[in-house]
Design a protein around this motif. Sequence first.
Motif, PDB file in Angstrom:
ATOM      1  N   ILE A   1       0.828  -1.175  -0.078  1.00 57.00           N
ATOM      2  CA  ILE A   1      -0.019   0.088   0.001  1.00 57.00           C
ATOM      3  C   ILE A   1       0.812   1.236   0.079  1.00 57.00           C
ATOM      4  O   ILE A   1       1.761   1.423   0.815  1.00 57.00           O
ATOM      5  CB  ILE A   1      -0.898  -0.264   1.223  1.00 57.00           C
ATOM      6  CG1 ILE A   1      -1.940  -1.184   1.251  1.00 57.00           C
ATOM      7  CG2 ILE A   1      -1.645   1.240   1.303  1.00 57.00           C
ATOM      8  CD1 ILE A   1      -2.580  -1.173   2.599  1.00 57.00           C
ATOM      9  N   HIS A   2       0.691   2.214  -0.866  1.00 56.63           N
ATOM     10  CA  HIS A   2       1.601   3.463  -0.903  1.00 56.63           C
ATOM     11  C   HIS A   2       0.707   4.538   0.035  1.00 56.63           C
ATOM     12  O   HIS A   2      -0.537   4.662  -0.302  1.00 56.63           O
ATOM     13  CB  HIS A   2       1.427   3.788  -2.147  1.00 56.63           C
ATOM     14  CG  HIS A   2       2.158   5.442  -2.457  1.00 56.63           C
ATOM     15  ND1 HIS A   2       3.552   5.407  -1.935  1.00 56.63           N
ATOM     16  CD2 HIS A   2       1.575   6.666  -2.646  1.00 56.63           C
ATOM     17  CE1 HIS A   2       3.726   6.786  -2.058  1.00 56.63           C
ATOM     18  NE2 HIS A   2       2.787   7.229  -2.634  1.00 56.63           N
ATOM     19  N   VAL A   3       1.227   4.746   0.939  1.00 61.33           N
ATOM     20  CA  VAL A   3       0.738   5.957   2.079  1.00 61.33           C
ATOM     21  C   VAL A   3       1.239   7.165   1.638  1.00 61.33           C
ATOM     22  O   VAL A   3       2.803   7.492   1.972  1.00 61.33           O
ATOM     23  CB  VAL A   3       1.110   5.647   3.396  1.00 61.33           C
ATOM     24  CG1 VAL A   3       0.295   6.700   4.333  1.00 61.33           C
ATOM     25  CG2 VAL A   3       0.444   4.185   3.588  1.00 61.33           C
ATOM     26  N   PRO A   4       0.640   8.302   1.243  1.00 59.37           N
ATOM     27  CA  PRO A   4       1.351   9.523   0.877  1.00 59.37           C
ATOM     28  C   PRO A   4       1.817  10.332   2.019  1.00 59.37           C
ATOM     29  O   PRO A   4       0.644  10.498   2.873  1.00 59.37           O
ATOM     30  CB  PRO A   4       0.251  10.462   0.096  1.00 59.37           C
ATOM     31  CG  PRO A   4      -0.579   9.543  -0.442  1.00 59.37           C
ATOM     32  CD  PRO A   4      -0.706   8.233   0.378  1.00 59.37           C
TER      33      PRO A   4
ATOM     34  N   GLY B   1      -3.875  15.770   7.006  1.00 58.96           N
ATOM     35  CA  GLY B   1      -5.208  14.978   7.387  1.00 58.96           C
ATOM     36  C   GLY B   1      -5.768  15.366   8.538  1.00 58.96           C
ATOM     37  O   GLY B   1      -6.768  14.893   9.062  1.00 58.96           O
ATOM     38  N   GLY B   2      -4.832  15.622   9.650  1.00 62.71           N
ATOM     39  CA  GLY B   2      -5.208  15.844  11.200  1.00 62.71           C
ATOM     40  C   GLY B   2      -5.130  14.100  11.621  1.00 62.71           C
ATOM     41  O   GLY B   2      -4.636  13.174  11.084  1.00 62.71           O
ATOM     42  N   ASN B   3      -5.714  14.205  12.948  1.00 62.45           N
ATOM     43  CA  ASN B   3      -5.787  12.723  13.578  1.00 62.45           C
ATOM     44  C   ASN B   3      -4.565  12.267  13.881  1.00 62.45           C
ATOM     45  O   ASN B   3      -4.198  11.013  14.124  1.00 62.45           O
ATOM     46  CB  ASN B   3      -6.529  11.740  12.640  1.00 62.45           C
ATOM     47  CG  ASN B   3      -7.057  10.457  13.590  1.00 62.45           C
ATOM     48  OD1 ASN B   3      -7.346  11.010  14.945  1.00 62.45           O
ATOM     49  ND2 ASN B   3      -7.133   9.569  13.175  1.00 62.45           N
TER      50      ASN B   3
ATOM     51  N   ALA C   1      -6.616   4.566  10.112  1.00 62.70           N
ATOM     52  CA  ALA C   1      -8.244   5.172   9.711  1.00 62.70           C
ATOM     53  C   ALA C   1      -8.303   4.753   8.519  1.00 62.70           C
ATOM     54  O   ALA C   1      -9.359   4.696   7.933  1.00 62.70           O
ATOM     55  CB  ALA C   1      -8.419   6.523  10.279  1.00 62.70           C
ATOM     56  N   LYS C   2      -7.355   5.193   7.645  1.00 62.35           N
ATOM     57  CA  LYS C   2      -7.318   5.002   5.966  1.00 62.35           C
ATOM     58  C   LYS C   2      -7.227   3.727   5.402  1.00 62.35           C
ATOM     59  O   LYS C   2      -7.799   3.201   4.494  1.00 62.35           O
ATOM     60  CB  LYS C   2      -6.420   6.045   5.484  1.00 62.35           C
ATOM     61  CG  LYS C   2      -6.714   7.686   5.576  1.00 62.35           C
ATOM     62  CD  LYS C   2      -5.645   8.459   4.896  1.00 62.35           C
ATOM     63  CE  LYS C   2      -6.003   9.881   5.060  1.00 62.35           C
ATOM     64  NZ  LYS C   2      -7.567  10.174   4.199  1.00 62.35           N
TER      65      LYS C   2
ATOM     66  N   LEU D   1      -3.868  -2.377   8.036  1.00 62.45           N
ATOM     67  CA  LEU D   1      -2.382  -2.505   8.731  1.00 62.45           C
ATOM     68  C   LEU D   1      -2.568  -2.315  10.368  1.00 62.45           C
ATOM     69  O   LEU D   1      -1.703  -3.012  11.000  1.00 62.45           O
ATOM     70  CB  LEU D   1      -1.891  -0.913   8.473  1.00 62.45           C
ATOM     71  CG  LEU D   1      -1.599  -0.464   6.916  1.00 62.45           C
ATOM     72  CD1 LEU D   1      -1.051   0.866   6.896  1.00 62.45           C
ATOM     73  CD2 LEU D   1      -0.815  -1.525   6.414  1.00 62.45           C
ATOM     74  N   LYS D   2      -3.832  -2.113  10.903  1.00 58.99           N
ATOM     75  CA  LYS D   2      -4.177  -2.369  12.276  1.00 58.99           C
ATOM     76  C   LYS D   2      -4.299  -3.966  12.464  1.00 58.99           C
ATOM     77  O   LYS D   2      -3.778  -4.396  13.536  1.00 58.99           O
ATOM     78  CB  LYS D   2      -5.328  -1.762  12.778  1.00 58.99           C
ATOM     79  CG  LYS D   2      -5.582  -1.471  14.095  1.00 58.99           C
ATOM     80  CD  LYS D   2      -6.794  -0.808  14.548  1.00 58.99           C
ATOM     81  CE  LYS D   2      -6.797  -1.006  16.076  1.00 58.99           C
ATOM     82  NZ  LYS D   2      -8.145  -0.172  16.661  1.00 58.99           N
TER      83      LYS D   2
END
Length: 281
Positions: free
Chosen positions: A170-173, A180-182, A217-218, A222-223
Motif C-alpha cells: 500500500i502506498h501511503v502519501p 489530514g489531522g488525527n 483510519a485510512k 495495517l491495524k
Amino acid sequence: MISVKSFAKINIFLHINGRRADGYHDLQTLFAQTELHDTITIEEAEKTELRCSEASVPADSSNLIIKVKNILAEKYGFRNEYSITLNKNIPAGGGLGGGSSNAACFLKAVNSLSGLGLSYTDMADILGSIGSDTVYFLHDKPCYAEGRGEVIVSEAELPCAPVLLVNPGIHVPTGEIFRGGNLKLTAKADLSRMPLVAGYAELTAMLENGLEAAVFAKHPVLKVLKTSLLDSGAEGALMSGSGSTVFGVYRTDEQLESAYSVIKEKFAGYTVFKSRIKGAG
C-alpha cells in the motif's frame, strides 16, 4: 568499481510535536537500521546512467541518487560520470527509507571513490536538502533525531533483536497523512537524556508512532497486521514512518521463524522479510 550495501531503517519511536511555521511538523524519532538492504554498484563511465532492478523505481532526475549527483555537479563542479546499478530489496514507499538510504550511500561511496573530500557537514547539507531522513544514513548506528528528522542529536546502541518486516504494497502519501489531522501529538522531550545504550525491554517499551491512528483510519488492514504480529509472538509491533510497512520485534530467532510461517500464510501476497536490528554499528 565499488559495491555498497544500502540498509533499510525503522523508527523505534516517532513523536509528533506540532506544526511548524514552515508548514512541516516537528518530529522526534529514534532511527535504527535493519539488515534488509539494497545493493548499489558504481563504476566510472562516460555518462551517468542509473539502472534499477525494480521497474517501478524511477531512474531519472526524480531518483534521489541522481538528485545527489546533480547537486554535486551544480554546487561543487563535480564532473565525474558513473554507471550505477541499483539492486532493490527494500520496498519502495514503505516507510523504510530505501530511497534516502540509497542517496546517502551513493554520496558516501562517490566521496570515497573520487577523493572529493566532502566533510560530514557538507554531505549532511546535500542530503538535508532532498529529504527529511536522508542525513541519518550517514551513520551506521541507531540515532535520535529531531526537526523534520534531519537534525541528528546523538548516536545510540540497541540490542540486535530479530524483527519481522511486513509490507502490504500500500502506498501511503506522507504529506496527505500530515495534512489530514488525527495525529497523536506528544510534548517535546529532551532527547539528550534518552538512553544511549538500551536493552531489549527498553527497546520494546519505546515503540510508539504518532502517525499510526491517522494511517490506520485510512488503511484498517495495517491495524489488523499489527495485531497479528503481536499475536504471533512479537513483544512489540509498530508501523515504520508513515507506513505502510509494519514490523514486529521478537526475543529469539526461534520466535521469529515461527512468526514468519504464520504471517506468510495469513497475509499471502504481502512482502515479508526476516531481519535484525543493526544495533551497534
